[in-house]
Design an enzyme around this catalytic site. Structure first.
Site, PDB file in Angstrom:
ATOM      1  N   CYS A  96       0.816  -1.205  -0.183  1.00  0.00           N
ATOM      2  CA  CYS A  96       0.205   0.075  -0.130  1.00  0.00           C
ATOM      3  C   CYS A  96       0.918   1.314   0.023  1.00  0.00           C
ATOM      4  O   CYS A  96       1.270   1.605  -0.994  1.00  0.00           O
ATOM      5  CB  CYS A  96      -1.046   0.045   1.226  1.00  0.00           C
ATOM      6  SG  CYS A  96      -2.267   1.083   1.097  1.00  0.00           S
ATOM      7  N   HIS A 187      -3.811  -5.050   1.040  1.00  0.00           N
ATOM      8  CA  HIS A 187      -3.332  -5.660   2.338  1.00  0.00           C
ATOM      9  C   HIS A 187      -3.421  -7.097   2.693  1.00  0.00           C
ATOM     10  O   HIS A 187      -4.557  -7.401   3.098  1.00  0.00           O
ATOM     11  CB  HIS A 187      -3.843  -4.791   3.268  1.00  0.00           C
ATOM     12  CG  HIS A 187      -3.656  -3.261   3.269  1.00  0.00           C
ATOM     13  ND1 HIS A 187      -2.322  -2.837   4.204  1.00  0.00           N
ATOM     14  CD2 HIS A 187      -4.128  -2.074   2.846  1.00  0.00           C
ATOM     15  CE1 HIS A 187      -2.432  -1.436   3.894  1.00  0.00           C
ATOM     16  NE2 HIS A 187      -3.498  -1.029   3.167  1.00  0.00           N
ATOM     17  N   GLU A 189      -2.355  -8.595   4.923  1.00  0.00           N
ATOM     18  CA  GLU A 189      -2.268  -8.566   6.418  1.00  0.00           C
ATOM     19  C   GLU A 189      -3.399  -8.090   7.071  1.00  0.00           C
ATOM     20  O   GLU A 189      -3.840  -8.621   8.377  1.00  0.00           O
ATOM     21  CB  GLU A 189      -0.987  -7.739   7.045  1.00  0.00           C
ATOM     22  CG  GLU A 189      -1.179  -6.206   7.289  1.00  0.00           C
ATOM     23  CD  GLU A 189      -1.231  -5.514   5.920  1.00  0.00           C
ATOM     24  OE1 GLU A 189      -1.351  -4.511   5.888  1.00  0.00           O
ATOM     25  OE2 GLU A 189      -1.090  -6.312   4.738  1.00  0.00           O
TER      26      GLU A 189
END
Length: 237
Positions: A96, A187, A189
């Protein structure tokens, strides 16, 4: 494998109790691929960097609420570190904000997109020709679905770059620079629960209809584990 995590932000206090902070998210994510991966965190906002860049097999950035174009001293320092890694041919994966910082550091361009906020699950087409030639993009997948949360976008790539996945909303969704940098807007995560709560916390700045659409998109499956496998493959390659 030893990975240096360049932490570019923290989860806001109101959400940390439920979701933890970004280093914990990445540790949990990488552990699902290989429990032997060692993650060392460098809080770059506080000026923390490795003394020896060769002490790690590669580096990964977190995302950030800040923008690549923000005129802040720590962002200038991070840009300098990215340039150092590139000159040394060290592996770096930009997530990002990191995806955008890499573009800026190497002569690309980042802008606040006139398409507005991207939130929820983003669906991007993986370009077949590249996937057939690149060994680390295995197992193969026709689409890459990841959670996103961004306004800024890369609109001009650095030299020696190639787009690996794209959508109409985000034409430079995933790209590589040479053999050493991998950049992705999404993302891996982020959990769906965190994405939902993050959208709720930003109702003062994200249009209502965009949030509603983003939250509805969380019903889709995501390729977080596949993307992490690609990241690990890339760092090992």
């Amino acid at each position: 494998m030893k990975i240096g995590l360049l932490q570019c932000d923290s989860v806001i206090d109101a959400l940390q109790g439920k979701h933890g902070n970004y280093p914990a998210m990445f540790r949990e994510l990488f552990a699902q691929i290989d429990s032997r991966i060692e993650l060392t965190v460098f809080n770059v906002i506080e000026g923390e960097y490795p003394e020896d860049i060769d002490a790690f097999d590669g580096y990964v950035t977190t995302g950030s609420r800040f923008g690549a174009e923000d005129d802040l001293p720590w962002i200038m320092d991070l840009i300098g570190f990215v340039q150092t890694l590139y000159q040394a041919n060290k592996k770096l994966v930009g997530i990002c904000f990191g995806h955008q910082i890499i573009a800026k550091a190497l002569g690309g361009q980042v802008v606040k997109s006139d398409k507005g906020w991207g939130v929820g699950v983003s669906v991007n087409e993986v370009l077949d020709g590249n996937q057939q030639q690149i060994a680390w993009m295995k197992p193969a997948k026709a689409q890459m679905k990841l959670i996103v949360s961004h306004q800024d976008q890369v609109v001009q790539l650095p030299k020696d770059s190639q787009v690996l996945a794209a959508s109409e909303f985000c034409p430079a969704y995933m790209y590589s620079v040479g053999d050493c940098f991998l950049c992705v807007q999404g993302h891996p995560e982020f959990s769906k629960s965190y994405s939902n709560d993050l959208m709720e916390s930003r109702r003062d700045r994200i249009p209502h209809d965009v949030i509603e659409e983003g939250q509805a998109s969380l019903e889709q499956d995501v390729d977080d584990i596949l993307m992490t496998q690609w990241i690990v493959n890339f760092l090992k390659d």
